[in-house]
Design a protein around this motif. Structure first.
Motif, PDB file in Angstrom:
ATOM      1  N   THR A  93      50.549 -36.671 -42.769  1.00 14.57           N
ATOM      2  CA  THR A  93      50.385 -36.037 -44.083  1.00 14.57           C
ATOM      3  C   THR A  93      50.437 -37.081 -45.195  1.00 14.57           C
ATOM      4  OG1 THR A  93      51.408 -34.015 -43.268  1.00 14.57           O
ATOM      5  CG2 THR A  93      51.302 -34.279 -45.651  1.00 14.57           C
ATOM      6  N   THR A 114      56.021 -30.931 -45.591  1.00 14.89           N
ATOM      7  CA  THR A 114      55.887 -32.266 -46.190  1.00 14.89           C
ATOM      8  C   THR A 114      55.078 -32.197 -47.478  1.00 14.89           C
ATOM      9  OG1 THR A 114      55.905 -33.221 -43.966  1.00 14.89           O
ATOM     10  CG2 THR A 114      55.158 -34.637 -45.748  1.00 14.89           C
ATOM     11  N   SER A 134      48.437 -23.416 -41.455  1.00  9.65           N
ATOM     12  CA  SER A 134      49.056 -23.075 -40.171  1.00  9.65           C
ATOM     13  C   SER A 134      48.881 -21.598 -39.847  1.00  9.65           C
ATOM     14  CB  SER A 134      50.545 -23.432 -40.184  1.00  9.65           C
ATOM     15  OG  SER A 134      51.206 -22.845 -41.285  1.00  9.65           O
ATOM     16  N   VAL A 187      55.165 -28.615 -40.115  1.00  6.77           N
ATOM     17  CA  VAL A 187      55.786 -29.814 -40.686  1.00  6.77           C
ATOM     18  C   VAL A 187      54.925 -30.355 -41.826  1.00  6.77           C
ATOM     19  CG1 VAL A 187      56.573 -32.170 -40.201  1.00  6.77           C
ATOM     20  CG2 VAL A 187      56.885 -30.379 -38.493  1.00  6.77           C
ATOM     21  N   ASN A 188      53.608 -30.260 -41.647  1.00 12.90           N
ATOM     22  CA  ASN A 188      52.663 -30.705 -42.673  1.00 12.90           C
ATOM     23  C   ASN A 188      52.827 -29.898 -43.962  1.00 12.90           C
ATOM     24  OD1 ASN A 188      49.995 -29.822 -43.995  1.00 12.90           O
ATOM     25  ND2 ASN A 188      49.438 -31.791 -43.102  1.00 12.90           N
ATOM     26  N   GLU A 228      52.457 -29.374 -35.990  1.00 17.10           N
ATOM     27  CA  GLU A 228      52.092 -30.318 -37.048  1.00 17.10           C
ATOM     28  C   GLU A 228      51.794 -29.589 -38.351  1.00 17.10           C
ATOM     29  OE1 GLU A 228      48.543 -31.955 -39.227  1.00 17.10           O
ATOM     30  OE2 GLU A 228      48.085 -31.386 -37.164  1.00 17.10           O
ATOM     31  N   GLY A 229      51.168 -28.402 -38.247  1.00 18.03           N
ATOM     32  CA  GLY A 229      50.833 -27.634 -39.448  1.00 18.03           C
ATOM     33  C   GLY A 229      52.057 -27.204 -40.227  1.00 18.03           C
ATOM     34  N   GLY A 245      52.804 -34.596 -38.439  1.00 15.10           N
ATOM     35  CA  GLY A 245      53.146 -33.756 -39.581  1.00 15.10           C
ATOM     36  C   GLY A 245      53.669 -34.525 -40.772  1.00 15.10           C
ATOM     37  N   ILE A 256      54.525 -34.376 -32.853  1.00 17.33           N
ATOM     38  CA  ILE A 256      54.387 -33.392 -33.932  1.00 17.33           C
ATOM     39  C   ILE A 256      54.939 -33.947 -35.242  1.00 17.33           C
ATOM     40  CG2 ILE A 256      55.284 -31.170 -34.767  1.00 17.33           C
ATOM     41  CD1 ILE A 256      55.047 -30.180 -31.836  1.00 17.33           C
TER      42      ILE A 256
END
Length: 551
Positions: free
Chosen positions: A122, A191, A162, A187-188, A184-185, A118, A114
């Motif tokens: 990104t 970021t 997300s 954290v993305n 991931e969404g 992420g 993840i």
């Protein structure tokens, strides 16, 4: 003079009253539309194609058309967009509830994957979109865009939606995909926002090695500091509630303190210019692991459903507004003379989003699979395609960042900025509707009753029920703890081989970290901060009857 002042005063009061009345009417209509979204969403619950996000967008678009017709083309929305409204009031409950409700066993089992998707993913997507926009947009006469604008575009369109992912993937049916795409969404998003803020705070007209290193250092600092702040806020709330036993006198105080401490972590992160998204997400994870188990039975029911309800309403609010704002005549009049150029810009941005996501999903999945020994832990090609597709949706974070970069108070007078705003709206609408509509059928086609998914569900030990209340018997209550309970507690004594060498440690890092974290958590964290197994002493509470099962 007295008469003039008096008439002026009366006129001002009259204008103020008219303005207040208009605001009240707008709010009434908006709340009525929220109710309509909920009713229609309920009727379409079993639909293979529709979800709450698309329903709210469609109602927002229809409402925008009606408002345009009734106002003679002057306006299409009831409320004026505000970045503060979005970032300060609407986003916190969504991200917090995501961390609070997420199945943490899956999340932490795939934590490195993840974080790789992420953060590293990104950055790859950001670089491709920024360089691609810089290359192609020079061929169009759309106005003057600086290097900071191109980099901002990279950050804006690297932010996945997300919120919409929550709607199109099911946590129980596809736990691996859900944990990867949703984790991931989040954290993305964090970021992307950190990148966006860093771009705005640096002078990018003269880029050198020193500036680049400072940029990277600032990025890593924001990431680490935001996470630590969220963890500290969650632990502090757990410690206070465990020590003071608010439930002895009032469960309302427990609920209020949890809500306010969660929101305080978000506001503090904004105050210190950190990533509030990352802060409140990890605060939600820590609170669900410790704080939630320290409160009384009734408070657990209340907080669980309060957080879910606030998140649900905020999600609908955002998509309803995006639908209405898509028809804002002020922005579209700048591109009305050259609609082909606007379509071309939107198409290029959409293509860059597709390429940018593919450029990291497939290579990083390949690298991740190299570190996994068990075939069941590897990400198959069909799952990679689903991950790539489900993360293509762009939503409210992209919209908010675009407004921040290219408008002032929701309006713009520059042609280039207007084209960027309308292109962002087009990409958000197209990706949410088209990709969102096709995600559910795609999951059914590519992963029909996957054996891997079934084994993932059956292999996960069911956590002991912390309380036996019907309201908590659905959804994700079995995973409200960190999801790291011993399987011995659920399936009897089982001898699990533990790594005895560095080679074995590297071959199964997630299970090893999982094992040692569990030992550390049981030995040091839970005695101090409570959590699963801690039963607050409240005279007469039904929780007392279950006390023996924890000791």
């Amino acid at each position: 003079m007295a008469v003039d002042v008096s008439s002026l005063s009366e006129r001002s009061v009259e204008m103020l009253m008219t303005s207040d009345h208009t605001s009240v009417v707008s709010m009434n209509l908006f709340v009525a539309l929220l109710c309509a979204c909920i009713l229609l969403g309920h009727l379409l619950e079993e639909s293979r194609w529709m979800n709450e996000s698309i329903t709210a967008l469609a109602i927002g678009l229809c409402t925008g058309v009606i408002i345009l017709l009734t106002t003679g083309g002057k306006s299409s929305h009831l409320l004026v967009f505000s970045e503060d409204l979005f970032f300060i009031y609407l986003l916190p409950p969504i991200i917090f509830n995501a961390g609070f409700q997420v199945k943490k066993k899956q999340f932490f089992r795939n934590f490195m994957t993840i974080m790789t998707f992420g953060a590293v993913g990104t950055l790859i997507s950001f670089a491709i979109i920024s360089l691609g926009a810089m290359h192609f947009f020079h061929k169009f006469n759309i106005g003057s865009l600086k290097i900071g604008d191109y980099l901002a575009l990279g950050a804006i369109f690297s932010a996945t939606d997300s919120v919409c992912t929550l709607q199109v993937l099911n946590q129980d049916e596809t736990p691996l995909l859900y944990s990867l795409v949703f984790g991931e969404g989040v954290v993305n998003d964090a970021t992307s926002v950190v990148l966006f803020n860093a771009i705005q705070s640096f002078d990018l007209s003269h880029i050198n090695t020193s500036t680049a290193l400072q940029f990277i250092g600032n990025f890593l600092y924001l990431f680490a500091a935001s996470t630590i702040l969220g963890v500290v806020a969650g632990l502090l709330s757990a410690y206070i509630i465990k020590k003071l036993y608010f439930g002895r006198h009032s469960t309302d105080r427990e609920v209020a303190l949890m809500i306010l401490m969660a929101y305080l972590s978000y506001i503090l992160s904004e105050l210190f210019y950190l990533s509030a998204i990352l802060t409140v997400f990890f605060c939600g994870i820590v609170m669900s692991h410790y704080t939630w188990h320290n409160v009384t039975e009734s408070s657990r029911v209340t907080t669980k459903h309060t957080f879910a309800t606030l998140s649900f309403v905020a999600e609908i609010f955002i998509f309803l507004y995006v639908g209405m704002d898509a028809l804002d005549i002020e922005k579209w009049k700048f591109v009305s003379d050259s609609p082909g150029k606007s379509i071309a810009v939107s198409s290029i941005l959409l293509a860059l989003v597709l390429v940018g996501r593919a450029a990291f999903v497939f290579p990083l999945s390949f690298l991740t699979n190299l570190t996994k020994k068990s075939p069941s832990d590897k990400i198959s090609l069909k799952q990679q395609v689903t991950i790539w597709w489900a993360g293509l949706m762009r939503g409210s974070v992209s919209m908010a960042l675009a407004y921040n970069q290219f408008t002032r108070s929701g309006h713009t007078d520059l042609r280039a900025n207007a084209i960027m705003i309308t292109s962002t709206i087009t990409v958000v609408l197209f990706s949410t509707v088209v990709f969102g509509l096709m995600t559910k059928p795609l999951v059914r086609i590519l992963l029909p009753s996957s054996k891997h998914i079934s084994s993932m569900i059956s292999s996960e030990p069911s956590s002991p029920k912390s309380i036996t209340v019907p309201l908590l018997s659905n959804e994700q209550d079995s995973e409200v703890s960190l999801g790291v309970q011993d399987s011995e507690a659920n399936h009897g004594p089982v001898n699990i081989p533990r790594p005895t060498s560095l080679r074995m440690l590297l071959s199964s890092p997630s299970h090893t970290v999982h094992h040692y974290w569990r030992k550390f958590d049981n030995a040091f964290m839970r005695p101090v901060f409570g959590g699963r197994g801690f039963v607050p002493y409240v005279p007469g509470s039904p929780v007392e009857q279950n006390d023996h099962q924890w000791h």
